[in-house]
Design an enzyme around this catalytic site. Structure first.
Site, PDB file in Angstrom:
ATOM      1  N   GLY A 168      48.130  26.254  63.742  1.00 17.38           N
ATOM      2  CA  GLY A 168      47.396  26.597  62.535  1.00 17.38           C
ATOM      3  C   GLY A 168      47.341  25.377  61.642  1.00 17.38           C
ATOM      4  N   GLN A 207      46.389  20.480  53.939  1.00 20.67           N
ATOM      5  CA  GLN A 207      47.174  19.596  54.814  1.00 20.67           C
ATOM      6  C   GLN A 207      46.381  18.361  55.244  1.00 20.67           C
ATOM      7  OE1 GLN A 207      48.536  23.005  57.522  1.00 20.67           O
ATOM      8  NE2 GLN A 207      50.256  21.564  57.585  1.00 20.67           N
ATOM      9  N   CYS A 240      56.094  22.831  60.836  1.00 20.83           N
ATOM     10  CA  CYS A 240      54.875  22.592  60.054  1.00 20.83           C
ATOM     11  C   CYS A 240      54.411  21.169  60.307  1.00 20.83           C
ATOM     12  CB  CYS A 240      55.194  22.799  58.579  1.00 20.83           C
ATOM     13  SG  CYS A 240      53.776  22.520  57.507  1.00 20.83           S
ATOM     14  N   LEU A 241      53.108  20.995  60.514  1.00 19.20           N
ATOM     15  CA  LEU A 241      52.589  19.641  60.781  1.00 19.20           C
ATOM     16  C   LEU A 241      52.812  18.708  59.593  1.00 19.20           C
ATOM     17  CD1 LEU A 241      49.246  20.468  62.638  1.00 19.20           C
ATOM     18  CD2 LEU A 241      51.488  19.936  63.610  1.00 19.20           C
ATOM     19  N   HIS A 266      52.012  31.814  57.043  1.00 20.30           N
ATOM     20  CA  HIS A 266      52.360  30.400  56.829  1.00 20.30           C
ATOM     21  C   HIS A 266      51.166  29.631  56.249  1.00 20.30           C
ATOM     22  CE1 HIS A 266      54.468  26.579  58.322  1.00 20.30           C
ATOM     23  NE2 HIS A 266      53.249  26.156  58.024  1.00 20.30           N
ATOM     24  N   GLU A 267      49.980  29.873  56.810  1.00 20.16           N
ATOM     25  CA  GLU A 267      48.803  29.119  56.359  1.00 20.16           C
ATOM     26  C   GLU A 267      48.334  29.580  54.976  1.00 20.16           C
ATOM     27  OE1 GLU A 267      48.347  26.519  57.920  1.00 20.16           O
ATOM     28  OE2 GLU A 267      49.378  27.053  59.773  1.00 20.16           O
ATOM     29  N   HIS A 273      50.287  27.891  52.416  1.00 22.70           N
ATOM     30  CA  HIS A 273      49.820  26.526  52.123  1.00 22.70           C
ATOM     31  C   HIS A 273      48.754  26.531  51.026  1.00 22.70           C
ATOM     32  CE1 HIS A 273      51.743  23.701  54.808  1.00 22.70           C
ATOM     33  NE2 HIS A 273      51.476  24.415  55.893  1.00 22.70           N
TER      34      HIS A 273
HETATM   35 ZN    ZN Z   1      52.423  24.279  57.698  1.00 19.62          ZN
END
Ligand code: ZN
Length: 172
Positions: free
Chosen positions: A46, A51, A92-93, A134-135, A138
């Protein structure tokens, strides 16, 4: 399509509340294509627009499960959550190298718009429900490290500081 640079912890955009999208146009489709390309390049499941430095309420999701086609979700909102929760590992990226168990509702209902601007509602459980939560976090400036105990968070941040020189070398 183009790869975009993934913003890391410490970048203030990750802490902003992202702005709602008010119309679907070509620029938005380009953004979505770039988000998919970046997510796959980074082997994520995701990605949220902040991000990659765009403070807009857009996410892309691909849990890599046969039953779920990859999709973009615009202005997504979680409108229902189950009382039942479960703990599972998240990464998480934007926080490469960090992972921890995060407790979240097992099932959610989310609504928003699809990539063409049509209303879209999803009932999700398990991994897909976790990714959606999670997204959407963000988009509200929330990271998974905010959802663990203060002690765990301190440990994760300590690890983050320790691995800073490695990350700097990796990006040089
Ligand atoms: Zn993340």
């Amino acid at each position: 399509m183009a790869l975009r640079e993934v913003r890391l912890l410490g970048d203030p955009i990750l802490r902003e509340k992202a702005a709602a999208v008010d119309g679907v146009d070509g620029a938005l489709h380009t953004l979505i294509a770039d988000m998919f390309e970046t997510m796959y390049a980074e082997e994520g499941v995701g990605l949220a627009a902040p991000q990659i430095g765009i403070s807009m309420r857009v996410i892309v999701v691909d849990p890599r499960e046969d039953a779920v086609q990859p999709f973009a979700f615009i202005n997504p909102e979680i409108i229902e959550t189950s009382e039942e929760t479960e703990r599972d590992e998240e990464g998480c990226l934007s926080l490469p190298g960090l992972k921890d168990l995060v407790e979240r509702p097992v099932r959610v209902v989310a609504r928003g718009l699809d990539a063409e601007g049509r209303p879209k509602q999803i009932e999700a459980a398990g991994l897909l429900a976790r990714i959606l939560q999670h997204e959407v976090d963000h988009l509200n400036g929330v990271l998974f490290i905010d959802r663990v105990t203060p002690l765990k968070r301190r440990m994760l941040l300590k690890k983050w500081e320790k691995t800073k020189p490695e990350r700097a070398r990796g990006r040089a």
